[in-house]
Design an enzyme around this catalytic site. Structure first.
Site, PDB file in Angstrom:
ATOM      1  N   MET A   1      93.675  51.428  49.707  1.00 28.79           N
ATOM      2  CA  MET A   1      94.556  50.999  50.790  1.00 28.79           C
ATOM      3  C   MET A   1      95.987  51.453  50.563  1.00 28.79           C
ATOM      4  O   MET A   1      96.573  52.172  51.367  1.00 28.79           O
ATOM      5  CB  MET A   1      94.575  49.460  50.859  1.00 28.79           C
ATOM      6  CG  MET A   1      93.423  48.840  51.543  1.00 28.79           C
ATOM      7  SD  MET A   1      93.691  47.090  51.840  1.00 28.79           S
ATOM      8  CE  MET A   1      93.766  46.415  50.192  1.00 28.79           C
ATOM      9  N   LEU A   2      96.545  51.008  49.451  1.00 29.28           N
ATOM     10  CA  LEU A   2      97.981  51.231  49.236  1.00 29.28           C
ATOM     11  C   LEU A   2      98.315  52.711  49.084  1.00 29.28           C
ATOM     12  O   LEU A   2      99.328  53.186  49.608  1.00 29.28           O
ATOM     13  CB  LEU A   2      98.434  50.445  47.985  1.00 29.28           C
ATOM     14  CG  LEU A   2      99.923  50.488  47.683  1.00 29.28           C
ATOM     15  CD1 LEU A   2     100.741  49.908  48.835  1.00 29.28           C
ATOM     16  CD2 LEU A   2     100.217  49.712  46.385  1.00 29.28           C
ATOM     17  N   TYR A 115      90.269  40.513  35.675  1.00 26.02           N
ATOM     18  CA  TYR A 115      91.095  41.449  36.459  1.00 26.02           C
ATOM     19  C   TYR A 115      92.576  41.275  36.118  1.00 26.02           C
ATOM     20  O   TYR A 115      93.296  42.246  35.855  1.00 26.02           O
ATOM     21  CB  TYR A 115      90.855  41.210  37.955  1.00 26.02           C
ATOM     22  CG  TYR A 115      91.847  41.899  38.858  1.00 26.02           C
ATOM     23  CD1 TYR A 115      91.824  43.284  39.047  1.00 26.02           C
ATOM     24  CD2 TYR A 115      92.820  41.156  39.537  1.00 26.02           C
ATOM     25  CE1 TYR A 115      92.749  43.898  39.884  1.00 26.02           C
ATOM     26  CE2 TYR A 115      93.737  41.770  40.374  1.00 26.02           C
ATOM     27  CZ  TYR A 115      93.702  43.135  40.543  1.00 26.02           C
ATOM     28  OH  TYR A 115      94.622  43.759  41.361  1.00 26.02           O
ATOM     29  N   LYS A 119      95.147  43.966  34.416  1.00 25.48           N
ATOM     30  CA  LYS A 119      96.391  44.409  35.053  1.00 25.48           C
ATOM     31  C   LYS A 119      97.596  44.127  34.154  1.00 25.48           C
ATOM     32  O   LYS A 119      98.539  44.920  34.109  1.00 25.48           O
ATOM     33  CB  LYS A 119      96.568  43.731  36.415  1.00 25.48           C
ATOM     34  CG  LYS A 119      95.582  44.175  37.490  1.00 25.48           C
ATOM     35  CD  LYS A 119      95.734  45.643  37.886  1.00 25.48           C
ATOM     36  CE  LYS A 119      97.022  45.934  38.623  1.00 25.48           C
ATOM     37  NZ  LYS A 119      97.102  47.373  39.011  1.00 25.48           N
TER      38      LYS A 119
HETATM   39  N1  LIG Z   1      94.083  44.372  46.949  1.00 19.37           N
HETATM   40  C1  LIG Z   1      94.910  43.389  46.657  1.00 19.37           C
HETATM   41  O1  LIG Z   1      94.839  42.281  47.246  1.00 19.37           O
HETATM   42  C2  LIG Z   1      95.975  43.570  45.613  1.00 19.37           C
HETATM   43  C3  LIG Z   1      96.853  42.522  45.360  1.00 19.37           C
HETATM   44  C4  LIG Z   1      97.884  42.709  44.426  1.00 19.37           C
HETATM   45  C5  LIG Z   1      97.996  43.915  43.770  1.00 19.37           C
HETATM   46  N2  LIG Z   1      97.111  44.920  44.013  1.00 19.37           N
HETATM   47  C6  LIG Z   1      97.289  46.184  43.284  1.00 19.37           C
HETATM   48  O2  LIG Z   1      97.737  47.168  44.210  1.00 19.37           O
HETATM   49  C7  LIG Z   1      97.241  48.456  43.834  1.00 19.37           C
HETATM   50  C8  LIG Z   1      96.512  49.087  45.004  1.00 19.37           C
HETATM   51  O3  LIG Z   1      95.437  48.225  45.382  1.00 19.37           O
HETATM   52  P1  LIG Z   1      94.499  48.550  46.625  1.00 19.37           P
HETATM   53  O4  LIG Z   1      93.979  47.240  47.094  1.00 19.37           O
HETATM   54  O5  LIG Z   1      95.165  49.503  47.526  1.00 19.37           O
HETATM   55  O6  LIG Z   1      93.305  49.295  45.859  1.00 19.37           O
HETATM   56  P2  LIG Z   1      92.007  49.977  46.438  1.00 19.37           P
HETATM   57  O7  LIG Z   1      92.037  50.077  47.923  1.00 19.37           O
HETATM   58  O8  LIG Z   1      90.835  49.335  45.772  1.00 19.37           O
HETATM   59  O9  LIG Z   1      92.194  51.433  45.856  1.00 19.37           O
HETATM   60  C9  LIG Z   1      92.122  51.703  44.489  1.00 19.37           C
HETATM   61  C10 LIG Z   1      91.701  53.143  44.358  1.00 19.37           C
HETATM   62  O10 LIG Z   1      91.674  53.476  42.967  1.00 19.37           O
HETATM   63  C11 LIG Z   1      90.540  54.327  42.782  1.00 19.37           C
HETATM   64  N3  LIG Z   1      90.156  54.367  41.379  1.00 19.37           N
HETATM   65  C12 LIG Z   1      89.418  53.483  40.684  1.00 19.37           C
HETATM   66  N4  LIG Z   1      89.251  53.916  39.419  1.00 19.37           N
HETATM   67  C13 LIG Z   1      89.896  55.121  39.316  1.00 19.37           C
HETATM   68  C14 LIG Z   1      90.071  56.054  38.287  1.00 19.37           C
HETATM   69  N5  LIG Z   1      89.543  55.878  37.065  1.00 19.37           N
HETATM   70  N6  LIG Z   1      90.791  57.165  38.536  1.00 19.37           N
HETATM   71  C15 LIG Z   1      91.319  57.384  39.763  1.00 19.37           C
HETATM   72  N7  LIG Z   1      91.180  56.518  40.801  1.00 19.37           N
HETATM   73  C16 LIG Z   1      90.474  55.392  40.574  1.00 19.37           C
HETATM   74  C17 LIG Z   1      89.491  53.718  43.679  1.00 19.37           C
HETATM   75  O11 LIG Z   1      88.446  54.629  43.912  1.00 19.37           O
HETATM   76  P3  LIG Z   1      86.988  54.070  44.315  1.00 19.37           P
HETATM   77  O12 LIG Z   1      87.146  53.474  45.673  1.00 19.37           O
HETATM   78  O13 LIG Z   1      86.151  55.289  44.275  1.00 19.37           O
HETATM   79  O14 LIG Z   1      86.633  53.053  43.280  1.00 19.37           O
HETATM   80  C18 LIG Z   1      90.309  53.431  44.930  1.00 19.37           C
HETATM   81  O15 LIG Z   1      90.394  54.576  45.738  1.00 19.37           O
HETATM   82  C19 LIG Z   1      96.379  48.214  42.596  1.00 19.37           C
HETATM   83  O16 LIG Z   1      97.159  48.446  41.460  1.00 19.37           O
HETATM   84  C20 LIG Z   1      96.023  46.753  42.691  1.00 19.37           C
HETATM   85  O17 LIG Z   1      95.757  46.207  41.411  1.00 19.37           O
HETATM   86  C21 LIG Z   1      96.114  44.781  44.931  1.00 19.37           C
END
Ligand SMILES: NC(=O)c1ccc[n+]([C@@H]2O[C@H](COP(=O)([O-])OP(=O)(O)OC[C@H]3O[C@@H](n4cnc5c(N)ncnc54)[C@H](OP(=O)(O)O)[C@@H]3O)[C@@H](O)[C@H]2O)c1
Length: 272
Positions: A1-2, A115, A119
């Site tokens: 997403m981000l 998780y 992090k």
């Molecule tokens: N979602 C939330 O509510 C939330 C809240 C607070 C903070 N965050 C943080 O915000 C950031 C972005 O989150 P998001 O929700 O946008 O994440 P997301 O949509 O799950 O995207 C994460 C991406 O990272 C990829 N990924 C996983 N393992 C990898 C690797 N070894 N090498 C390269 N890419 C890899 C995933 O690929 P696949 O799809 O193929 O696995 C996915 O495309 C993260 O740091 C997360 O911890 C998220």
């Protein structure tokens, strides 16, 4: 997403941007990361790659830590190696949720699930590997291009007339479009270190669901319950609202406005 929104936000302010998909860059492979850094020689690296399956991390903590901890460190070290600033998104889940006031940057992290521990390991790795870093804790993300609570609710509303959502977890929903703009803005300054940046104001998941259906015009009824009725593998913090103690914090619009912007973005995608 981000990640997708960061690419858009950076392009919007005329940065030259290269977005890498997982298939092109596994952040746990130091050679691949180094090759990418040497090919691009970026001024800044925003690492949006992460293991984000909170429940899945419980049975696979080593794998989650490999990405969120070790991988984060590799990206930060290799970015610093070519002189790039590092922006590293982190999470409200580094806190245990027992506070009775919002968490600020200097509050002590104490994650209660795998998780959050993974992090937090990433935060430590990034801070050690790159002197010029922004660690940005945010919360309850929703946006295009990923599974999120808004999508789950809208899908359920298509199938059911009544759903049950918990009222005993409080946080700040954050639209990734708003957060991405903030991450790019950080690059204009030198306020390195930890930042808390999330949608303004707070709510429970129950209140969030009610507002989603109100804005989406759905008549699905929302009932409230408590977390102990859910059978989830990972515990969640009961309260994880973030606030910034910085002198000049970047403040995001209220989460309801983020929701409005997201629903508008979705509608555009559907109609195009
Ligand atoms: N979602 C939330 O509510 C939330 C809240 C607070 C903070 N965050 C943080 O915000 C950031 C972005 O989150 P998001 O929700 O946008 O994440 P997301 O949509 O799950 O995207 C994460 C991406 O990272 C990829 N990924 C996983 N393992 C990898 C690797 N070894 N090498 C390269 N890419 C890899 C995933 O690929 P696949 O799809 O193929 O696995 C996915 O495309 C993260 O740091 C997360 O911890 C998220």
């Amino acid at each position: 997403m981000l990640g997708q929104d960061v690419v858009r936000a950076a392009e919007f302010v005329n940065h030259e941007v290269v977005g890498y998909a997982r298939a092109d860059l596994d952040i746990t492979d130091p050679r691949v990361v180094r090759r990418a850094m040497e090919a691009e020689r970026p001024d800044a690296v925003v690492n949006c790659a992460a293991w984000t399956d909170v429940d899945g991390a419980e049975a696979a903590e080593d794998d989650a830590t490999e990405v969120n901890g070790v991988g984060a460190g590799i990206v930060a070290a290799e970015a610093a190696g070519v002189g790039a600033v590092v922006v590293h998104p982190s999470t409200d889940y580094v806190f245990d949720g027992t506070a009775i006031r919002p968490y600020s940057e200097s509050d002590r992290p104490s994650p209660i699930q795998a998780y959050g521990r993974s992090k937090l390991a990433g935060e430590i790795e990034v801070a050690a590997a790159a002197e010029r870093h922004f660690i940005v804790r945010s919360s309850w993300l929703f946006g295009a291009g990923g599974d999120n609570f808004v999508e789950t609710m809208l899908k359920l509303a298509g199938d059911l007339q009544q759903i049950v959502v918990v009222r005993d977890q409080g946080g700040s929903p954050t639209y990734t479009g708003h957060l991405a703009d903030a991450l790019v803005r950080l690059l204009d300054g030198e306020a390195y270190g930890i930042h808390h940046i999330a949608g303004s104001d707070q709510c429970s998941w129950y209140e969030f669901a009610v507002e989603i259906f109100r804005q989406a015009g759905s008549d699905c009824q929302v009932m409230s319950s408590t977390s102990d009725t859910l059978d989830r593998k990972a515990p969640r913090p009961a309260f994880s609202v973030l606030v910034s103690e910085r002198e000049h914090p970047i403040l995001l619009p209220p989460w309801e406005e983020g929701l409005q912007a997201y629903l508008a973005e979705r509608a555009q995608v559907v109609s195009s």
